[in-house]
Design an enzyme around this catalytic site. Sequence first.
Site, PDB file in Angstrom:
ATOM      1  N   CYS A  86       0.815  -1.225   0.000  1.00 48.88           N
ATOM      2  CA  CYS A  86       0.000   0.000   0.000  1.00 48.88           C
ATOM      3  C   CYS A  86       0.842   1.265   0.000  1.00 48.88           C
ATOM      4  O   CYS A  86       0.313   2.359  -0.197  1.00 48.88           O
ATOM      5  CB  CYS A  86      -0.936   0.012   1.207  1.00 48.88           C
ATOM      6  SG  CYS A  86      -0.048   0.062   2.769  1.00 48.88           S
TER       7      CYS A  86
ATOM      8  N   ASP B 160       2.324   2.592   2.559  1.00 51.50           N
ATOM      9  CA  ASP B 160       2.265   3.317   3.827  1.00 51.50           C
ATOM     10  C   ASP B 160       3.539   3.105   4.649  1.00 51.50           C
ATOM     11  O   ASP B 160       4.211   2.091   4.516  1.00 51.50           O
ATOM     12  CB  ASP B 160       1.033   2.873   4.630  1.00 51.50           C
ATOM     13  CG  ASP B 160      -0.253   3.306   3.950  1.00 51.50           C
ATOM     14  OD1 ASP B 160      -0.196   4.245   3.139  1.00 51.50           O
ATOM     15  OD2 ASP B 160      -1.300   2.697   4.222  1.00 51.50           O
TER      16      ASP B 160
ATOM     17  N   CYS C 130      -3.220   4.231   6.824  1.00 51.80           N
ATOM     18  CA  CYS C 130      -4.663   4.142   7.007  1.00 51.80           C
ATOM     19  C   CYS C 130      -5.040   4.200   8.491  1.00 51.80           C
ATOM     20  O   CYS C 130      -4.169   4.208   9.371  1.00 51.80           O
ATOM     21  CB  CYS C 130      -5.149   2.833   6.406  1.00 51.80           C
ATOM     22  SG  CYS C 130      -4.548   1.408   7.314  1.00 51.80           S
TER      23      CYS C 130
ATOM     24  N   CYS D 167      -1.727  -4.072   8.349  1.00 51.96           N
ATOM     25  CA  CYS D 167      -1.421  -2.724   8.853  1.00 51.96           C
ATOM     26  C   CYS D 167      -0.845  -2.806  10.266  1.00 51.96           C
ATOM     27  O   CYS D 167       0.023  -2.017  10.641  1.00 51.96           O
ATOM     28  CB  CYS D 167      -2.672  -1.857   8.835  1.00 51.96           C
ATOM     29  SG  CYS D 167      -3.617  -2.010   7.307  1.00 51.96           S
TER      30      CYS D 167
HETATM   31 FE1  FES Z   1      -1.458   0.592   4.282  1.00 49.25          FE
HETATM   32 FE2  FES Z   1      -3.143   0.046   6.216  1.00 49.25          FE
HETATM   33  S1  FES Z   1      -3.547   0.090   4.091  1.00 49.25           S
HETATM   34  S2  FES Z   1      -1.033   0.387   6.369  1.00 49.25           S
END
Ligand code: FES
Length: 125
Positions: A33, A35, A58, A102
Amino acid sequence: MYNKKVLDVFANPKNVGSMPDANGVGTAGNASCGDIMKVYLKIEDDVIKDASFETFGCAAAIASSSVATEMIKGLTTSQAEAIKNSEVVEVLEGLPPQKIHCSVLAEEAIHAALSDYKCKRKETE
Ligand code: FES
């Protein structure tokens, strides 16, 4: 998608922000993702005195960061190393299956910060 506990923690996360006097800093990224979570630790006599985080991710990642940094405060470095993402999910009273990864970011960022602390300590020994 999220339960009330996750939404509450996400709305009022604890330990947000960088820590200028941290002696252990670690970053974990989620390739799928994009992140990123950064964890800051202040460790004295092998005990985590303070922990904070910066997370670009997120709601599940932010809630996981808040819970994980709260969980490790007051633990020894080896106790903190043993914290698993499943324990973070348990405190959050569950995450949707597609959001479990996550919470892994929190575990990985804590491990990275503990490794950073150990490396720095070796350099000064
Ligand atoms: Fe990337 Fe949750 S979708 S850390």
